[in-house]
Structure formats: structure tokens, C-alpha cells
Design a protein around this motif. Structure first.
Motif, mmCIF file in Angstrom:
data_model
loop_
_atom_site.group_PDB
_atom_site.id
_atom_site.type_symbol
_atom_site.label_atom_id
_atom_site.label_comp_id
_atom_site.label_asym_id
_atom_site.label_seq_id
_atom_site.Cartn_x
_atom_site.Cartn_y
_atom_site.Cartn_z
ATOM 1 N N VAL A 45 25.832 24.275 44.334
ATOM 2 C CA VAL A 45 26.247 23.549 42.950
ATOM 3 C C VAL A 45 26.361 24.365 41.694
ATOM 4 O O VAL A 45 27.136 24.554 41.001
ATOM 5 C CB VAL A 45 25.033 22.606 42.555
ATOM 6 C CG1 VAL A 45 25.012 22.125 41.182
ATOM 7 C CG2 VAL A 45 24.873 21.456 43.473
ATOM 8 N N ILE A 46 25.713 25.590 41.739
ATOM 9 C CA ILE A 46 25.504 26.556 40.883
ATOM 10 C C ILE A 46 26.972 27.721 40.838
ATOM 11 O O ILE A 46 26.887 28.285 41.679
ATOM 12 C CB ILE A 46 24.485 27.595 40.736
ATOM 13 C CG1 ILE A 46 23.100 26.679 40.613
ATOM 14 C CG2 ILE A 46 24.555 28.449 39.524
ATOM 15 C CD1 ILE A 46 23.320 26.000 39.298
ATOM 16 N N PRO A 47 27.822 27.573 39.920
ATOM 17 C CA PRO A 47 28.956 28.382 39.852
ATOM 18 C C PRO A 47 28.249 29.894 39.747
ATOM 19 O O PRO A 47 27.348 29.989 39.011
ATOM 20 C CB PRO A 47 29.921 28.030 38.938
ATOM 21 C CG PRO A 47 28.911 27.513 37.687
ATOM 22 C CD PRO A 47 27.753 26.797 38.649
ATOM 23 N N SER A 48 29.092 30.814 40.307
ATOM 24 C CA SER A 48 29.071 32.271 39.937
ATOM 25 C C SER A 48 29.581 32.990 38.909
ATOM 26 O O SER A 48 30.636 32.442 38.460
ATOM 27 C CB SER A 48 28.911 32.961 41.296
ATOM 28 O OG SER A 48 30.542 33.441 41.454
ATOM 29 N N ALA A 49 29.440 34.281 38.745
ATOM 30 C CA ALA A 49 30.140 34.911 37.462
ATOM 31 C C ALA A 49 31.467 35.293 38.148
ATOM 32 O O ALA A 49 32.274 35.877 37.439
ATOM 33 C CB ALA A 49 29.511 35.971 36.904
ATOM 34 N N GLY A 175 21.067 30.914 41.645
ATOM 35 C CA GLY A 175 21.934 31.118 42.977
ATOM 36 C C GLY A 175 21.673 32.215 43.477
ATOM 37 O O GLY A 175 21.643 33.149 43.067
ATOM 38 N N TYR A 176 21.665 32.047 44.844
ATOM 39 C CA TYR A 176 21.253 33.415 45.493
ATOM 40 C C TYR A 176 21.967 33.089 47.123
ATOM 41 O O TYR A 176 22.087 32.231 47.339
ATOM 42 C CB TYR A 176 19.565 33.472 45.937
ATOM 43 C CG TYR A 176 19.170 34.378 47.056
ATOM 44 C CD1 TYR A 176 19.051 35.696 46.344
ATOM 45 C CD2 TYR A 176 18.973 34.313 48.124
ATOM 46 C CE1 TYR A 176 18.628 36.608 47.458
ATOM 47 C CE2 TYR A 176 18.704 35.077 49.108
ATOM 48 C CZ TYR A 176 18.474 36.289 48.633
ATOM 49 O OH TYR A 176 17.818 37.459 49.408
ATOM 50 N N GLN A 177 22.441 34.162 47.381
ATOM 51 C CA GLN A 177 23.441 34.380 48.670
ATOM 52 C C GLN A 177 23.046 35.559 49.384
ATOM 53 O O GLN A 177 23.214 36.669 49.006
ATOM 54 C CB GLN A 177 24.780 34.276 48.515
ATOM 55 C CG GLN A 177 25.947 34.296 49.505
ATOM 56 C CD GLN A 177 27.376 34.036 49.210
ATOM 57 O OE1 GLN A 177 27.660 33.878 47.996
ATOM 58 N NE2 GLN A 177 28.187 34.199 49.917
#
Length: 260
Positions: A45-49, A175-177
């Protein structure tokens, strides 16, 4: 029928893990083929930079997300990246109503291991009947990190959703990947987790962060090349794990084209 559909996508994800994945410049965490449910480059759901593909060439990604939360919702999207610092996306959330989600990002600063981006998501809700408008403005910062010796990418997001009177809380998300079982799966599948107090739209078909926020988890197959300049990626997601009101399953497939 819905269970069979998710089992099919799961088998596809595992089968494609045996194919050669795209060797990205970072060499550790995927920068490409990443899309949220609303089509913006990011997590679940969270967009990244990071803007789409993070390169200097134009990229086009077409994808489809399915959301099962008692009923089934279709979310096709298209995502375009320009010149490494600009991104546009358009998604259509089709369930009991039809919502249009138009996103844009401008990366305003980029360091060796971090990025800072300003973004907006314009929302045309219930577009076929009584139209409502909403919009989210946000700043996102993405940086490389390490968790238990695993390379990862982490994003912090802060923003505000304009939806009627200005009575909403400030939006916040993380967010975490990181590679999932990197030794066994040869860094071809990433583990995703994001949480915050805002959903992918003001009227989501699955995942509702209004009450207590939400936690999402998922697996992402890193882009697999199947033509000279085309790649495919697959996501499987669990939305709003702790709350029955917004809990949902989601799966997506995306095909990306990188211009020469």
C-alpha cells in the motif's frame, strides 16, 4: 473458485522462481517491477521514494491486482517512469463501485543510498454515480538498510488525505522490503511488509486503515525476463492482517517494458 485462483498464482510464483531473475544494479533488493495496489512504485500500500525502474529510460508497466475480501475487486493499472525522476500511474478499482486513482511522483533529491520524493494520488470515487473527490499528498524517503544481516530497503512516508472536511489525521506509513530466504531462493523473491494509518485510497476494496491502522505482508517475485526488453513480476499479499473489517487477500501480475 477464488481459492483455486490464489492457489494458481501461488504455484506460478514458486515455478517462476526457478527462472533467471533480472539482475538489477542494486544487486540485492529489487528496484524494478514494484507496484502497490494502486499502481505506484512501492510496497503493498505504501509508495516508495523510488520512481519506476530508477533509470534514465522510459518504462511502461501494465498490471492487474485482484482483491478478495468477501467479494472480489479488480484493480488494473498502468505505470510509466520518465527520465529516472518522474512517475505517473493510473489504476481503476472495480467492485461495487468504480474508483479512478491517478498518481504522480517527483523525486526531488537522490543520494548514493537514499531518495526523497513528493507524490500525489488524485481519487475520483464512485465515478459511475455520485462522484466524490479525494487526494493524498505525501513525502516519502527511501534508504538502504540492513536487518539481521539481510540487505533491505526501508521507506518512511508522511502525508495528508483531503477527503471532505479537514478532519483527517496526518498520514504516516513505513514500508520494508528484503530478500526472502535468499540462500534457498537465490534472491529471486522479496518479502514485503508495510503498515500505516492510510489505505491505498479513501474508499478501498480491501484493507481499511481507518480504525486502528493496518499491517500488510506479502511476497514479490523479482522481475523475470521473458523477452529482450520485457519482464514479468508477481505479488501475493495479505492486507490488514489484524482487523476483520479490512482483512483481505490480494494477488497481482505485472508486465514491464523498458525502452531502449
Amino acid at each position: 473458485m477464488q481459492i483455486k485462483r490464489y492457489l494458481s498464482v501461488s504455484l506460478l510464483l514458486l515455478a517462476m522462481a526457478c527462472l533467471p531473475a533480472l539482475d538489477l544494479p542494486s544487486g540485492q533488493v529489487s528496484d524494478a517491477g514494484n507496484a502497490t495496489i494502486s499502481g505506484s512504485n512501492g510496497y503493498i500500500v505504501i509508495p516508495s521514494a523510488e520512481t519506476a525502474w530508477s533509470g534514465k529510460r522510459t518504462s511502461i508497466t501494465t498490471g492487474y491486482s485482484g482483491i478478495f475480501a468477501g467479494s472480489y475487486a479488480h484493480v488494473p493499472y498502468i505505470q510509466m517512469g520518465f527520465a529516472g525522476n518522474l512517475e505517473m500511474s493510473l489504476a481503476v478499482d472495480i467492485s461495487d463501485q468504480v474508483d479512478l486513482l491517478l498518481g504522480g511522483k517527483w523525486r526531488i533529491a537522490r543520494g548514493q543510498n537514499s531518495s526523497l520524493t513528493f507524490g500525489v494520488v488524485g481519487q475520483l470515487l464512485n465515478a459511475t454515480t455520485t462522484t466524490n473527490l479525494a487526494a493524498q499528498l505525501y513525502l516519502a524517503s527511501t534508504f538502504n538498510s540492513t536487518f539481521i544481516e539481510w540487505p533491505s530497503k526501508t521507506t518512511l512516508l508522511i502525508g495528508y488525505t483531503f477527503d471532505g472536511p479537514l478532519t483527517s489525521n496526518i498520514d504516516f506509513g513505513v514500508g520494508y522490503q528484503t530478500p526472502f530466504m535468499p540462500e534457498a531462493l537465490n534472491r529471486k523473491i522479496d518479502f514485503l511488509v508495510d503498515f500505516g494509518n492510510a489505505s491505498y485510497s479513501a474508499s478501498p476494496s480491501g484493507g481499511n486503515a481507518q480504525s486502528r491502522g493496518m499491517l500488510n505482508m506479502g511476497l514479490r517475485l523479482r522481475p523475470v525476463q521473458f523477452m529482450k526488453v520485457a519482464y514479468i513480476s508477481v505479488d501475493i499479499r495479505l492486507l490488514d492482517i489484524f482487523d476483520a473489517q479490512g482483512r483481505a487477500l490480494s494477488a497481482s501480475v505485472a508486465i514491464s517494458y523498458l525502452a531502449q
